[in-house]
Design a protein around this motif. Sequence first.
Motif, mmCIF file in Angstrom:
data_model
loop_
_atom_site.group_PDB
_atom_site.id
_atom_site.type_symbol
_atom_site.label_atom_id
_atom_site.label_comp_id
_atom_site.label_asym_id
_atom_site.label_seq_id
_atom_site.Cartn_x
_atom_site.Cartn_y
_atom_site.Cartn_z
ATOM 1 N N TYR A 1 -16.970 8.928 22.275
ATOM 2 C CA TYR A 1 -16.777 9.273 20.878
ATOM 3 C C TYR A 1 -17.487 8.260 20.393
ATOM 4 O O TYR A 1 -16.850 6.926 20.536
ATOM 5 C CB TYR A 1 -15.315 9.510 20.536
ATOM 6 C CG TYR A 1 -14.763 10.668 21.030
ATOM 7 C CD1 TYR A 1 -14.699 11.987 20.567
ATOM 8 C CD2 TYR A 1 -13.806 10.190 22.154
ATOM 9 C CE1 TYR A 1 -14.055 12.768 21.064
ATOM 10 C CE2 TYR A 1 -13.064 11.193 22.755
ATOM 11 C CZ TYR A 1 -13.183 12.610 22.279
ATOM 12 O OH TYR A 1 -12.695 13.730 22.862
ATOM 13 N N LEU A 2 -18.499 8.078 19.573
ATOM 14 C CA LEU A 2 -18.970 6.932 18.878
ATOM 15 C C LEU A 2 -19.013 7.183 17.351
ATOM 16 O O LEU A 2 -19.529 8.298 16.828
ATOM 17 C CB LEU A 2 -20.287 6.759 19.374
ATOM 18 C CG LEU A 2 -21.174 5.655 18.848
ATOM 19 C CD1 LEU A 2 -20.609 4.282 19.156
ATOM 20 C CD2 LEU A 2 -22.737 5.824 19.315
ATOM 21 N N LEU A 3 -18.514 5.958 16.680
ATOM 22 C CA LEU A 3 -18.790 6.187 15.150
ATOM 23 C C LEU A 3 -19.690 5.036 14.786
ATOM 24 O O LEU A 3 -19.446 3.803 14.843
ATOM 25 C CB LEU A 3 -17.340 5.834 14.506
ATOM 26 C CG LEU A 3 -16.170 6.905 14.511
ATOM 27 C CD1 LEU A 3 -15.591 6.892 16.154
ATOM 28 C CD2 LEU A 3 -15.205 6.854 13.712
ATOM 29 N N GLN B 1 -20.129 12.922 23.744
ATOM 30 C CA GLN B 1 -19.594 14.253 23.112
ATOM 31 C C GLN B 1 -19.649 14.155 21.674
ATOM 32 O O GLN B 1 -19.852 15.234 20.862
ATOM 33 C CB GLN B 1 -18.492 14.651 23.612
ATOM 34 C CG GLN B 1 -18.765 14.931 25.326
ATOM 35 C CD GLN B 1 -17.492 15.490 25.684
ATOM 36 O OE1 GLN B 1 -16.577 16.006 25.060
ATOM 37 N NE2 GLN B 1 -17.518 15.820 27.091
ATOM 38 N N SER B 2 -19.314 13.192 20.931
ATOM 39 C CA SER B 2 -19.005 13.315 19.442
ATOM 40 C C SER B 2 -19.572 12.018 18.830
ATOM 41 O O SER B 2 -19.517 10.862 19.086
ATOM 42 C CB SER B 2 -17.246 13.256 19.170
ATOM 43 O OG SER B 2 -17.151 13.391 18.070
ATOM 44 N N LEU B 3 -20.338 12.241 17.794
ATOM 45 C CA LEU B 3 -21.038 11.220 17.035
ATOM 46 C C LEU B 3 -20.696 11.352 15.604
ATOM 47 O O LEU B 3 -20.772 12.548 15.031
ATOM 48 C CB LEU B 3 -22.414 11.191 17.085
ATOM 49 C CG LEU B 3 -23.356 10.356 16.288
ATOM 50 C CD1 LEU B 3 -23.131 8.857 16.675
ATOM 51 C CD2 LEU B 3 -24.756 10.610 16.302
ATOM 52 N N CYS B 4 -20.187 10.179 14.939
ATOM 53 C CA CYS B 4 -20.164 10.097 13.351
ATOM 54 C C CYS B 4 -21.382 9.160 12.922
ATOM 55 O O CYS B 4 -21.357 8.024 13.228
ATOM 56 C CB CYS B 4 -18.873 9.857 12.846
ATOM 57 S SG CYS B 4 -17.581 11.145 12.887
ATOM 58 N N CYS B 5 -22.253 9.871 12.121
ATOM 59 C CA CYS B 5 -23.265 8.929 11.669
ATOM 60 C C CYS B 5 -23.816 9.236 10.131
ATOM 61 O O CYS B 5 -24.656 9.278 9.661
ATOM 62 C CB CYS B 5 -24.598 9.016 12.548
ATOM 63 S SG CYS B 5 -25.942 8.276 12.206
#
Length: 528
Positions: free
Chosen positions: A312-314, A336-340
């Motif tokens: 998970y990367l924000l 698997q998860s990105l907030c951009c």
Amino acid sequence: MSDTLPLDVIGRRVEVNGEHATVHFSGIVPPVAGVWLGVEWDNPERGKHDGSHEGTVYFTCRHPTGGSFIRPNKVNFGVDFLTAIKNRYVLEDEPEDDGKEHIVILGNKPVETVGFDSITKLQSQLSKLKDISLKSCAVSCAGEKGAIAKACQNLRVIDLSKNLLSSWDEVIYIADQLKHLEVLNLSDNKLRFPSASPSVTGAFSTLKVLVLNRTGITWAEVLRCAPGWPVLEELHLSANRICISERPTDVLQTVKLLDLSSNPSVDENQLLLIAYLPRLQQLNLSDTGISSVHFVDAAIGCKTSMFPSLRYLLVNDNHIEHWSFINELDKLQSLQSLCCLRNPLTERSKEAETIRQFIIAKISQLKTLNKREILPEERRGAELDYQKAFGNEWKKAGGHQDPDKNRPNEDFVAAHPRYQLLCHKYGAPEDGELKIQQPCMLKNQLLTLRIKCPDQLEQKVIEKQLPDSMTVQKVKGLLSRLLKVPVSELRLSYASPKMPGREIELENDLQSLQFYSVENGDCLLVRW
């Protein structure tokens, strides 16, 4: 509040009318008699000067209006930990006429006690507490030695944010008495951390979550204290002006979540220093100002050995404006998860869905983007649209439908690392597709489609031109009128010559034909 000053008044955290400050001076300020405290406010707008008076410097402040002189009797130096718990969780009514009967309120539950039993029952109730919040309760110290351990034997979760704790040593005195402590929030306490590694006492031997947002801690201080956190899984360090100065060695190896948000000095070179934390699964880099990242150990199309467990990367609210940043993220082997959100790259186009499609197409293993799940059909549609959007560029760079002649140049491969893989997955884009594509635009296009009812043999095949922006719901409405069948009974799917033998269900009525990558010449299949 009293006129009696603590012996260690310098450096103490204090509260005055709801505002917090740090004491930097204690003494006489001529010509006015009596003792004054020189304080630096957390909110510099609350102060009047920089620590000077009539040309004499009594203390210094970071802000020219951050300081004030205050009489000691106006200052709240706080209470000890156990007093704060009793103040918040236990209230005793006045005794009855016989002087023996009391009503004790624990949280919202009244407990009636009589005589000496009241003390015993009170202690029993406190010992059952497992999760407490002492936020903004003016806690300044541990209190009497051993008192916390005796009264609160089962505490596991503690919120001590926004209190008057002034040193890490005081935190240790509290934690050392809590043998089951798992979660500790110390946010908004301006703490003094040790200049040398503190001795490992076992105070944090069970601690899994530590929140140190806005405490003023530095990275060097984190590493000095970290040996005392042997099983820590979450470390929150938001808004501390942290600069990662060295690689963690034999510390933080159990950390799964690291929050570095709102630390504007963090850059891509510093990230390389934490890139080999073996269990790090979630990393928050929002509002750090980061704009680029490069995993130099991995060539185009290869996976990096850095951040091996990162899922998970924000990176919200940053300066990301180039697609090269997104390309590099495809090198992460576990992402698997990105907030951009709220980056120049994602905000500059009015077509937010186009940007979303491109990000999905560029990061092969991504399952969630900006908190929205990526379903298999959305991925397929995104990858096909990405192929068409850059097909002309691919062809000009040396791309070709014939695999033996398909050799796009290095610049194209660097800008679109996954394009060749998509050609292998779906086949190279046809010339007819390249002529109608418009990069970064989703204008209406008319699709010529055959409409077939496979379960109704007597029904002839119909040919219709439909805009690719038409929703599944509207298509059903049209077909309901043509076929004289209620909308609620219609089920749609489509087949493509590119995928013989496969049928794609149009299951979301609110999505468009373009979303499902329906193309010219495809066949809509209608059942009821």
